[in-house]
Design a protein around this motif. Structure first.
Motif, PDB file in Angstrom:
ATOM      1  N   ASP A   1       0.854  -1.185   0.000  1.00 51.22           N
ATOM      2  CA  ASP A   1       0.000   0.000   0.000  1.00 51.22           C
ATOM      3  C   ASP A   1       0.895   1.242   0.000  1.00 51.22           C
ATOM      4  N   MET A   2       0.927   1.951  -1.123  1.00 48.13           N
ATOM      5  CA  MET A   2       1.801   3.126  -1.231  1.00 48.13           C
ATOM      6  C   MET A   2       1.491   4.181  -0.176  1.00 48.13           C
ATOM      7  N   LYS A   3       0.226   4.270   0.240  1.00 52.65           N
ATOM      8  CA  LYS A   3      -0.172   5.327   1.163  1.00 52.65           C
ATOM      9  C   LYS A   3       0.419   5.143   2.564  1.00 52.65           C
ATOM     10  N   LYS A   4       1.013   3.983   2.816  1.00 51.97           N
ATOM     11  CA  LYS A   4       1.619   3.724   4.114  1.00 51.97           C
ATOM     12  C   LYS A   4       3.099   4.122   4.154  1.00 51.97           C
ATOM     13  N   PHE A   5       3.592   4.708   3.061  1.00 57.55           N
ATOM     14  CA  PHE A   5       4.989   5.107   2.998  1.00 57.55           C
ATOM     15  C   PHE A   5       5.118   6.631   3.011  1.00 57.55           C
ATOM     16  N   ASP A   6       6.254   7.090   3.448  1.00 59.46           N
ATOM     17  CA  ASP A   6       6.587   8.511   3.390  1.00 59.46           C
ATOM     18  C   ASP A   6       7.129   8.807   1.999  1.00 59.46           C
ATOM     19  N   PHE A   7       6.358   9.536   1.194  1.00 65.13           N
ATOM     20  CA  PHE A   7       6.768   9.815  -0.174  1.00 65.13           C
ATOM     21  C   PHE A   7       8.075  10.618  -0.235  1.00 65.13           C
ATOM     22  N   ASN A   8       8.393  11.286   0.841  1.00 66.71           N
ATOM     23  CA  ASN A   8       9.606  12.104   0.881  1.00 66.71           C
ATOM     24  C   ASN A   8      10.737  11.440   1.672  1.00 66.71           C
ATOM     25  N   ALA A   9      10.667  10.136   1.801  1.00 67.82           N
ATOM     26  CA  ALA A   9      11.718   9.400   2.520  1.00 67.82           C
ATOM     27  C   ALA A   9      13.059   9.562   1.809  1.00 67.82           C
ATOM     28  N   LYS A  10      14.123   9.152   2.477  1.00 64.52           N
ATOM     29  CA  LYS A  10      15.468   9.363   1.945  1.00 64.52           C
ATOM     30  C   LYS A  10      16.078   8.129   1.288  1.00 64.52           C
ATOM     31  N   LYS A  11      15.447   6.967   1.476  1.00 64.26           N
ATOM     32  CA  LYS A  11      16.050   5.769   0.891  1.00 64.26           C
ATOM     33  C   LYS A  11      14.998   4.832   0.313  1.00 64.26           C
ATOM     34  N   ILE A  12      15.467   3.957  -0.559  1.00 64.78           N
ATOM     35  CA  ILE A  12      14.621   2.926  -1.160  1.00 64.78           C
ATOM     36  C   ILE A  12      14.506   1.758  -0.188  1.00 64.78           C
ATOM     37  N   VAL A  13      13.298   1.233  -0.034  1.00 64.90           N
ATOM     38  CA  VAL A  13      13.098   0.030   0.777  1.00 64.90           C
ATOM     39  C   VAL A  13      12.536  -1.067  -0.125  1.00 64.90           C
ATOM     40  N   LYS A  14      12.860  -2.323   0.180  1.00 64.84           N
ATOM     41  CA  LYS A  14      12.472  -3.409  -0.721  1.00 64.84           C
ATOM     42  C   LYS A  14      12.300  -4.726   0.023  1.00 64.84           C
ATOM     43  N   LEU A  15      11.649  -5.670  -0.645  1.00 63.20           N
ATOM     44  CA  LEU A  15      11.390  -6.995  -0.097  1.00 63.20           C
ATOM     45  C   LEU A  15      11.511  -8.014  -1.214  1.00 63.20           C
ATOM     46  N   HIS A  16      12.290  -9.066  -0.976  1.00 64.25           N
ATOM     47  CA  HIS A  16      12.469 -10.106  -1.988  1.00 64.25           C
ATOM     48  C   HIS A  16      11.152 -10.835  -2.231  1.00 64.25           C
ATOM     49  N   THR A  17      10.882 -11.195  -3.483  1.00 60.76           N
ATOM     50  CA  THR A  17       9.598 -11.815  -3.816  1.00 60.76           C
ATOM     51  C   THR A  17       9.624 -13.338  -3.788  1.00 60.76           C
ATOM     52  N   LEU A  18      10.808 -13.933  -3.816  1.00 67.46           N
ATOM     53  CA  LEU A  18      10.895 -15.392  -3.943  1.00 67.46           C
ATOM     54  C   LEU A  18      10.647 -16.064  -2.596  1.00 67.46           C
ATOM     55  N   THR A  19       9.398 -16.429  -2.347  1.00 65.27           N
ATOM     56  CA  THR A  19       9.011 -17.112  -1.120  1.00 65.27           C
ATOM     57  C   THR A  19       8.334 -18.435  -1.470  1.00 65.27           C
ATOM     58  N   LYS A  20       8.245 -19.325  -0.498  1.00 67.96           N
ATOM     59  CA  LYS A  20       7.613 -20.628  -0.680  1.00 67.96           C
ATOM     60  C   LYS A  20       6.267 -20.648   0.032  1.00 67.96           C
ATOM     61  N   GLN A  21       5.254 -21.140  -0.660  1.00 72.34           N
ATOM     62  CA  GLN A  21       3.920 -21.189  -0.078  1.00 72.34           C
ATOM     63  C   GLN A  21       3.819 -22.322   0.932  1.00 72.34           C
ATOM     64  N   LYS A  22       3.134 -22.057   2.044  1.00 72.01           N
ATOM     65  CA  LYS A  22       2.826 -23.073   3.028  1.00 72.01           C
ATOM     66  C   LYS A  22       1.344 -23.403   2.912  1.00 72.01           C
ATOM     67  N   PHE A  23       1.044 -24.657   2.750  1.00 70.14           N
ATOM     68  CA  PHE A  23      -0.340 -25.066   2.594  1.00 70.14           C
ATOM     69  C   PHE A  23      -1.036 -25.132   3.959  1.00 70.14           C
ATOM     70  N   GLU A  24      -2.227 -24.589   4.006  1.00 68.88           N
ATOM     71  CA  GLU A  24      -2.979 -24.563   5.252  1.00 68.88           C
ATOM     72  C   GLU A  24      -3.710 -25.883   5.461  1.00 68.88           C
ATOM     73  N   ASP A  25      -3.448 -26.519   6.578  1.00 76.49           N
ATOM     74  CA  ASP A  25      -4.123 -27.764   6.939  1.00 76.49           C
ATOM     75  C   ASP A  25      -5.409 -27.421   7.693  1.00 76.49           C
ATOM     76  N   VAL A  26      -6.561 -27.671   7.063  1.00 68.42           N
ATOM     77  CA  VAL A  26      -7.855 -27.335   7.687  1.00 68.42           C
ATOM     78  C   VAL A  26      -8.568 -28.580   8.202  1.00 68.42           C
ATOM     79  N   SER A  27      -7.829 -29.674   8.331  1.00 68.36           N
ATOM     80  CA  SER A  27      -8.447 -30.943   8.732  1.00 68.36           C
ATOM     81  C   SER A  27      -9.239 -30.806  10.018  1.00 68.36           C
TER      82      SER A  27
END
Length: 365
Positions: free
Chosen positions: A335-361
């Protein structure tokens, strides 16, 4: 800027040693919701793993374009932006800015021909990767982007770009704005050719005008199931729902994907809200999901396959950037609105994650 040398090195070795095909099968489309939100998205396919992170780039960040002769065009971001970066090169290749303007590059093999970088045009030149960030940084609507491109305010240099295989990558580009307007621009014979894009769809080669002409081959398609007909006194009824789309091409080639994207985006019942439109766009793009092995090449006895490593959806009204990956189908949102548009640095998050399947038994009653 720092690059992930190990990742780049492995890609370089793979390409130069095994001759990997890096054919790309990306598909993009747009829909408009009842509350006037322009929702657009795309799939990302490539023949080798591309290392991606989602990043937020603040206003005021300074950029210098890369060229074959060294530093090129320089600019300081007027607008903040969010989107995908490749490796550790902090330049967005697919993203959206604080005004809801979207820009992204798509593979364009066999047709892309960039300008030759000279001393005269070096100061306005940049790489294909830089091009997306420049547009996101400096513009708030499609009309102004179109004007800048036609005024030759920028040129694309045929330079190697970080994070991609060590060859000049052929790209064309799409731009959307929050009002739903769209253009496509393509590097043809060293010049940027701009097309209005009234349907908001893009795939790959050939040129955009060819794809638009090709749509005329499918004017008989429709989203409504046809009525029965009598032939030789016998009443023939459709075998089921969806018969109106009988003949829709189903393969993974760019022309077929373009037709399907136009058919799906043009026939969906508009969602009431932007959030509903986001889910609708993910469902549309699911139709272009390529599993490993379904689109492959065999080179030197080895199999290399395009697959849908990333799917992105952008809500230009609420400034939300959504994505999921091949290995993690859980939809994530920035959500872009949660960031300070005038911040001083770039922030990032790696996208390569593994899905965990939810056990609803244990939830069964």
């Amino acid at each position: 800027m720092n690059f992930k040398k190990k990742t780049l090195g492995l890609i370089a070795i793979a390409v130069t040693t095994f001759g990997i095909s890096t054919a790309n099968a990306c598909t993009g489309a747009q829909i408009i919701t009842e509350d006037k939100a322009a929702i657009n998205g795309r799939t990302v396919e490539f023949g080798v793993l591309i290392d991606t992170s989602v990043a937020f780039v603040p206003r005021g960040y300074k950029f210098t374009g890369m060229t074959t002769k060294g530093p090129g065009k320089t600019w300081r971001a007027k607008y903040a932006s969010v989107g995908m970066i490749i490796a550790d090169y902090d330049v967005i290749v697919d993203g959206m800015n604080e005004k809801g303007l979207v820009c992204a590059n798509f593979y364009f093999p066999g047709f892309a021909k960039y300008s030759v970088t000279t001393k005269e045009n070096q100061s306005i030149s940049m790489s294909t990767t830089d091009m997306v960030q420049w547009i996101l940084s400096m513009f708030d609507n499609v009309d102004d982007v179109k004007k800048a491109l036609k005024n030759n305010e920028v040129a694309i240099s045929p330079v190697l770009t970080p994070g991609f295989p060590p060859q000049v990558q052929p790209f064309h580009f799409i731009v959307y704005d929050a009002a739903g307007k769209s253009i496509v621009f393509e590097p043809i014979d060293g010049k940027l050719k701009v097309y209005d894009n009234p349907i908001g769809v893009i795939t790959n080669s050939p040129t955009f005008d060819w794809h638009m002409m090709n749509l005329r081959n499918y004017v008989t398609l429709g989203h409504t199931t046809p009525h029965s007909k009598k032939i030789f006194g016998i009443e023939l009824k459709p075998l089921g729902q969806g018969a109106g789309m009988l003949g829709l091409p189903g393969d993974f080639t760019p022309p077929s994907r373009f037709v399907r994207a136009a058919a799906f985006a043009g026939s969906t019942i508009p969602a009431k809200t932007a959030e509903g439109g986001v889910m609708q766009m993910f469902h549309i793009l699911n139709s272009f999901d390529i599993p490993v092995g379904a689109a492959r090449t065999v080179e030197a006895g080895k199999i290399y396959s395009d697959y849908t490593m990333l799917t992105v959806v952008r809500d230009t009204k609420n400034l939300r950037f959504y994505y999921k990956t091949y290995d993690d189908q859980n939809i994530k949102m920035v959500d872009m609105k949660k960031f300070d548009f005038n911040a001083k640095k770039i922030v990032k998050l790696h996208t390569l994650t593994k899905q965990k399947f939810e056990d609803v038994s244990k939830k069964l009653k």
